[in-house]
Every structure is written in structure tokens, then in C-alpha cells.
Design an enzyme around this catalytic site. Structure first.
Site, PDB file in Angstrom:
ATOM      1  N   HIS A 217       0.848  -1.188   0.000  1.00 31.64           N
ATOM      2  CA  HIS A 217       0.000   0.000   0.000  1.00 31.64           C
ATOM      3  C   HIS A 217       0.879   1.231   0.000  1.00 31.64           C
ATOM      4  O   HIS A 217       1.909   1.263   0.655  1.00 31.64           O
ATOM      5  CB  HIS A 217      -0.935   0.009   1.223  1.00 31.64           C
ATOM      6  CG  HIS A 217      -2.064   0.974   1.067  1.00 31.64           C
ATOM      7  ND1 HIS A 217      -1.959   2.292   1.416  1.00 31.64           N
ATOM      8  CD2 HIS A 217      -3.315   0.796   0.577  1.00 31.64           C
ATOM      9  CE1 HIS A 217      -3.115   2.895   1.154  1.00 31.64           C
ATOM     10  NE2 HIS A 217      -3.952   2.017   0.640  1.00 31.64           N
ATOM     11  N   ASP A 275      -7.929  -5.103  -0.048  1.00 32.02           N
ATOM     12  CA  ASP A 275      -8.474  -5.707  -1.271  1.00 32.02           C
ATOM     13  C   ASP A 275      -8.222  -7.206  -1.344  1.00 32.02           C
ATOM     14  O   ASP A 275      -8.967  -7.930  -1.994  1.00 32.02           O
ATOM     15  CB  ASP A 275      -7.868  -5.036  -2.511  1.00 32.02           C
ATOM     16  CG  ASP A 275      -8.361  -3.625  -2.660  1.00 32.02           C
ATOM     17  OD1 ASP A 275      -9.569  -3.422  -2.513  1.00 32.02           O
ATOM     18  OD2 ASP A 275      -7.541  -2.725  -2.902  1.00 32.02           O
TER      19      ASP A 275
HETATM   20  N1  ACO Z   1       4.317  -7.534  -5.212  1.00 30.75           N
HETATM   21  C1  ACO Z   1       5.680  -7.645  -5.362  1.00 30.75           C
HETATM   22  N2  ACO Z   1       6.528  -6.617  -5.163  1.00 30.75           N
HETATM   23  C2  ACO Z   1       6.008  -5.440  -4.815  1.00 30.75           C
HETATM   24  C3  ACO Z   1       4.629  -5.262  -4.639  1.00 30.75           C
HETATM   25  C4  ACO Z   1       3.783  -6.371  -4.838  1.00 30.75           C
HETATM   26  N3  ACO Z   1       2.458  -6.259  -4.672  1.00 30.75           N
HETATM   27  N4  ACO Z   1       4.365  -3.979  -4.282  1.00 30.75           N
HETATM   28  C5  ACO Z   1       5.569  -3.374  -4.230  1.00 30.75           C
HETATM   29  N5  ACO Z   1       6.562  -4.247  -4.554  1.00 30.75           N
HETATM   30  C6  ACO Z   1       8.000  -3.990  -4.525  1.00 30.75           C
HETATM   31  C7  ACO Z   1       8.464  -3.153  -5.691  1.00 30.75           C
HETATM   32  O1  ACO Z   1       8.844  -3.949  -6.801  1.00 30.75           O
HETATM   33  C8  ACO Z   1       9.621  -2.409  -5.076  1.00 30.75           C
HETATM   34  O2  ACO Z   1      10.711  -3.288  -5.012  1.00 30.75           O
HETATM   35  P1  ACO Z   1      12.245  -2.704  -5.185  1.00 30.75           P
HETATM   36  O3  ACO Z   1      12.445  -1.789  -4.008  1.00 30.75           O
HETATM   37  O4  ACO Z   1      13.101  -3.924  -5.168  1.00 30.75           O
HETATM   38  O5  ACO Z   1      12.255  -1.977  -6.494  1.00 30.75           O
HETATM   39  C9  ACO Z   1       9.168  -2.135  -3.653  1.00 30.75           C
HETATM   40  O6  ACO Z   1       8.247  -3.212  -3.351  1.00 30.75           O
HETATM   41  C10 ACO Z   1       8.457  -0.808  -3.454  1.00 30.75           C
HETATM   42  O7  ACO Z   1       7.473  -0.706  -4.461  1.00 30.75           O
HETATM   43  P2  ACO Z   1       6.732   0.668  -4.809  1.00 30.75           P
HETATM   44  O8  ACO Z   1       6.076   0.545  -6.137  1.00 30.75           O
HETATM   45  O9  ACO Z   1       7.691   1.812  -4.630  1.00 30.75           O
HETATM   46  O10 ACO Z   1       5.671   0.752  -3.663  1.00 30.75           O
HETATM   47  P3  ACO Z   1       4.466   1.755  -3.618  1.00 30.75           P
HETATM   48  O11 ACO Z   1       4.236   2.085  -2.202  1.00 30.75           O
HETATM   49  O12 ACO Z   1       4.700   2.882  -4.555  1.00 30.75           O
HETATM   50  O13 ACO Z   1       3.259   0.904  -4.226  1.00 30.75           O
HETATM   51  C11 ACO Z   1       1.235  -0.284  -4.441  1.00 30.75           C
HETATM   52  C12 ACO Z   1       2.107   0.602  -3.548  1.00 30.75           C
HETATM   53  C13 ACO Z   1       0.943   0.465  -5.783  1.00 30.75           C
HETATM   54  C14 ACO Z   1      -0.074  -0.562  -3.732  1.00 30.75           C
HETATM   55  C15 ACO Z   1       2.000  -1.593  -4.731  1.00 30.75           C
HETATM   56  O14 ACO Z   1       2.350  -2.222  -3.521  1.00 30.75           O
HETATM   57  C16 ACO Z   1       1.229  -2.558  -5.638  1.00 30.75           C
HETATM   58  O15 ACO Z   1       1.311  -2.430  -6.862  1.00 30.75           O
HETATM   59  N6  ACO Z   1       0.469  -3.512  -5.042  1.00 30.75           N
HETATM   60  C17 ACO Z   1      -0.344  -4.448  -5.805  1.00 30.75           C
HETATM   61  C18 ACO Z   1      -1.641  -3.775  -6.268  1.00 30.75           C
HETATM   62  C19 ACO Z   1      -2.642  -3.589  -5.137  1.00 30.75           C
HETATM   63  O16 ACO Z   1      -2.869  -4.478  -4.316  1.00 30.75           O
HETATM   64  N7  ACO Z   1      -3.252  -2.393  -5.112  1.00 30.75           N
HETATM   65  C20 ACO Z   1      -4.266  -2.071  -4.101  1.00 30.75           C
HETATM   66  C21 ACO Z   1      -3.796  -1.020  -3.156  1.00 30.75           C
HETATM   67  S1  ACO Z   1      -4.897  -0.852  -1.778  1.00 30.75           S
HETATM   68  C22 ACO Z   1      -6.234  -0.042  -2.323  1.00 30.75           C
HETATM   69  O17 ACO Z   1      -6.259   0.518  -3.358  1.00 30.75           O
HETATM   70  C23 ACO Z   1      -7.447  -0.004  -1.425  1.00 30.75           C
END
Ligand code: ACO
Length: 341
Positions: A217, A275
């Protein structure tokens, strides 16, 4: 702004019961949609059309008084579930159900969705309670895309129904309301590939391919408080429905277990978000995946209404008008149509 007194609560509850059915004209409007319409298209259109039935609430919407506002809020909160359930049944060619005034909000929704002429759907208390919690957890969440949209539209003086219809459209986008659907899509893909989740997780950890949907998140970095709350209720609902050995559920539990113990996820603070469980809960209840965003909309309704009220009742209301900074070419030569090739 305040919790209601017992009398106010009873009054509002009565308004919800009174407003549960929708007019026959609106039923015909819903029936006029193609069978395979997306339920969000139907919801936003029907909400906009709802305004046509309440001219006194839409003509002078910035000046509606408190009792009128309560009435409008009850119309929106109560009818959204009827419209949603009707869209489900129309899409399947099923007979529409009439709201039952003796049922609570969630029980009534489940009855509208799943009762048949030959068998009433009686909701298990654990299921109704989990659904109630799901709706409550989605009621409001700062300036998300749909709420900002409702506020933007409200700032022009647009009525509640038109503003909410716009919010529904904003929520429809996969980047906003679609994450719980993405969880089920992911589980189905893993299952179809004959994987138990292990391969999928390893691929997600490379950072090159897909992400684990329902994990992580932008704001909640230690845990998603909503996920912790819904998780318990989700497991109780599953127990009451007798669901034990569902292949997608098994994969989901495996993903949860591994992600909570694997260093990749722990070091990046990637926990299951709301979610993850809400998608699984909806699926367990029998709500089709293309209606998940509609469920989100039902939950978000009170939040949208409160934001609309805040904007519309502001005596210093000004239309929202973001400015833009143009960064394109400054001077363009005019070329006559015939010379443009
Ligand atoms: N699966 C695997 N790796 C992940 C995931 C994931 N779900 N989410 C983040 N990472 C990793 C990234 O690859 C990154 O790795 P690195 O540091 O080696 O490059 C690190 O974790 C940080 O990722 P960011 O994209 O910077 O994290 P951010 O906080 O910007 O993203 C987000 C948050 C968009 C929710 C992300 O975790 C994601 O895409 N999750 C899956 C989609 C999802 O479940 N969305 C619902 C959100 S909740 C809602 O809307 C109510």
C-alpha cells in the site's frame, strides 16, 4: 457531524426502508440495458437518471435544507443497493426481487440479489456482518480519485445524484476500484497454470514480472488496518458458509503465508491489503467479479454524500478550478487544410 440520537437514528432508518424500492420507470430503464452491460455503466447512468425523479432536490441543490438533505442521502444510500441487485438479476434474466422492509441493510441487499421465487435467501449472520464491515471499511478514504471527483462536480452546484454518478465513473477505473478484482484474476491465473502460488511468488520477487495483487500500500507501510479488521470477519463468514477446500482460497492462503514470512516482502513492508480479503469475501458470498467495484461504490456512498454536503453547504463555495501550466509549443504556423498533405 455528530452521532445521531436514538430518535434521529430511528428516523433515518425509516427513511432507508421507505426508499429501498425504485420507481417502475427506473426499473424499466435498467431493464432497457443490454444483458451484458457492465454493472458500473448501469449504476452511474441510473444514478444520474434518479435525479429526474426528484426535481425538488436537484433544481436548487445548493439550498436544500437539513430534512431535504437527509431525504436525499437516504435515497442514495438505500437505492444504490436496489439498483446494484437489479442490475445483477437483469443481467441474468432473473425475476427482480422487491426489498423486504423487515430486513437490515446487508440482509436486504443479499435478499435482493439472491432470493428466488421458490426460495428466500436467508443471510447467515456472519456473512451479513462481514458484508457490513466491508461496506463500513470502504465508507471514506481521504481525497481518493472518486471523492475528489464528487467534490469537483459538487463545486459547480451540481446536485447530489449527478455528482455521485460522476464519482461512480471515477471509481470504475481499474487504478481505483479494481484492485480486489485483480486479486481474483491473479488467483484464477495461478490456478489455471497448475501452480500453488510458489512459482508466482518467485516470479513476483524478481521485480521484473507481475506483482502480488492485494499486497502493499502506498500509505500503509506497516500493515493495512482495514485488512486486519476484515480478515477476522472474512474467516468467520467462510466458516458459516462451510467453505474449506476451495482451490483459489488455498492459493490465497499460501500467498499470504509465504508473503508474511519471506524476507522480500517483509523488508519491503508488503502486507496483504484490504483488497486481498475483500475480493475473497465477495467471491465467497457469490458476488460476481464484475460487481466488485459496485460493492465498493455501495460502501463509498456515505463518504461521497458527506463530501458533497461539505462542499454544497459551504457559504463561501467557489467552483473548483485547477489552473494549468501550458508546456507545449508556443507559436504554431497556420497551414491551410489543402496544404496539409
Ligand atoms: N508484489 C511484489 N513486489 C512489490 C509489490 C507487490 N504487490 N508492491 C511493491 N513491490 C515492490 C516493488 O517492486 C519495489 O521493489 P524494489 O524496491 O526492489 O524496487 C518495492 O516493493 C516498493 O514498491 P513501490 O512501487 O515503490 O511501492 P508503492 O508504495 O509505490 O506501491 C502499491 C504501492 C501500488 C499498492 C504496490 O504495492 C502494488 O502495486 N500492489 C499491488 C496492487 C494492489 O494491491 N493495489 C491495491 C492497493 S490498496 C487499495 O487501493 C485499497
Amino acid at each position: 457531524g455528530e452521532l445521531p440520537t436514538a430518535a434521529q437514528r430511528a428516523h433515518f432508518s425509516g427513511l432507508l426502508t421507505e426508499n429501498a424500492p425504485i420507481r417502475e420507470g427506473l426499473v424499466r430503464f435498467i431493464q432497457g440495458f443490454p444483458r451484458d452491460s457492465h454493472p458500473m455503466a448501469l449504476l452511474s447512468s441510473t444514478f444520474n437518471a434518479l435525479g429526474a425523479y426528484y426535481p425538488q432536490l436537484v433544481e436548487n441543490s445548493l439550498n436544500i435544507d437539513d430534512p431535504q438533505f437527509d431525504g436525499a442521502a437516504a435515497i442514495a444510500i438505500s437505492k444504490v443497493r436496489t439498483i446494484a441487485a437489479h442490475s445483477y438479476r437483469v443481467g441474468r434474466g432473473l425475476k427482480l426481487n422487491y426489498p423486504n422492509p423487515d430486513l437490515g441493510y446487508c440482509e436486504n441487499f443479499l435478499h435482493l440479489m439472491f432470493s428466488e421465487p421458490y426460495r428466500d435467501y436467508v443471510a447467515k449472520p456472519e456473512v451479513a456482518s462481514a458484508l457490513n464491515l466491508f461496506l463500513l471499511l470502504h465508507a471514506d478514504h481521504e481525497q481518493n480519485c472518486s471523492t475528489s471527483t464528487v467534490r469537483m462536480v459538487a463545486s459547480s452546484g451540481a446536485n447530489l445524484f449527478a455528482s455521485i454518478s460522476s464519482g461512480v465513473n471515477a471509481l470504475w477505473g481499474p487504478l481505483h476500484g479494481g484492485a480486489n478484482m485483480a486479486v481474483i484474476d491473479m488467483l484464477e491465473r495461478i490456478h489455471a497454470d497448475g501452480d500453488d502460488g510458489t512459482r508466482f511468488i518467485e516470479e513476483a520477487k524478481t521485480g521484473q514480472g507481475h506483482r502480488l495483487m492485494g499486497f502493499g500500500h502506498r500509505v500503509y507501510k506497516n500493515f493495512d488496518p482495514r485488512a486486519q479488521i476484515i480478515k477476522k470477519s472474512f474467516h468467520k463468514a467462510l466458516g458459516s458458509l462451510g467453505i474449506k477446500d476451495d482451490p483459489l482460497l488455498n492459493i490465497a492462503m499460501k500467498l499470504e503465508e509465504v508473503a508474511l514470512s519471506d524476507d522480500y516482502f517483509i523488508s519491503r513492508k508488503l502486507y496483504p491489503n484490504v483488497d486481498f480479503y475483500s475480493g475473497l469475501l465477495m467471491r465467497a458470498i457469490g458476488i460476481p467479479v464484475n460487481m466488485f467495484t459496485v460493492m465498493f461504490a455501495i460502501g463509498r456512498m456515505p463518504g461521497w454524500i458527506a463530501h458533497w454536503r461539505e462542499v454544497a453547504s459551504n457559504p463561501k463555495l467557489k467552483i473548483h478550478r485547477p489552473r494549468q501550466i501550458y508546456t507545449g509549443p508556443v507559436k504554431r504556423e497556420f497551414v491551410p487544410t489543402a496544404d496539409r498533405g
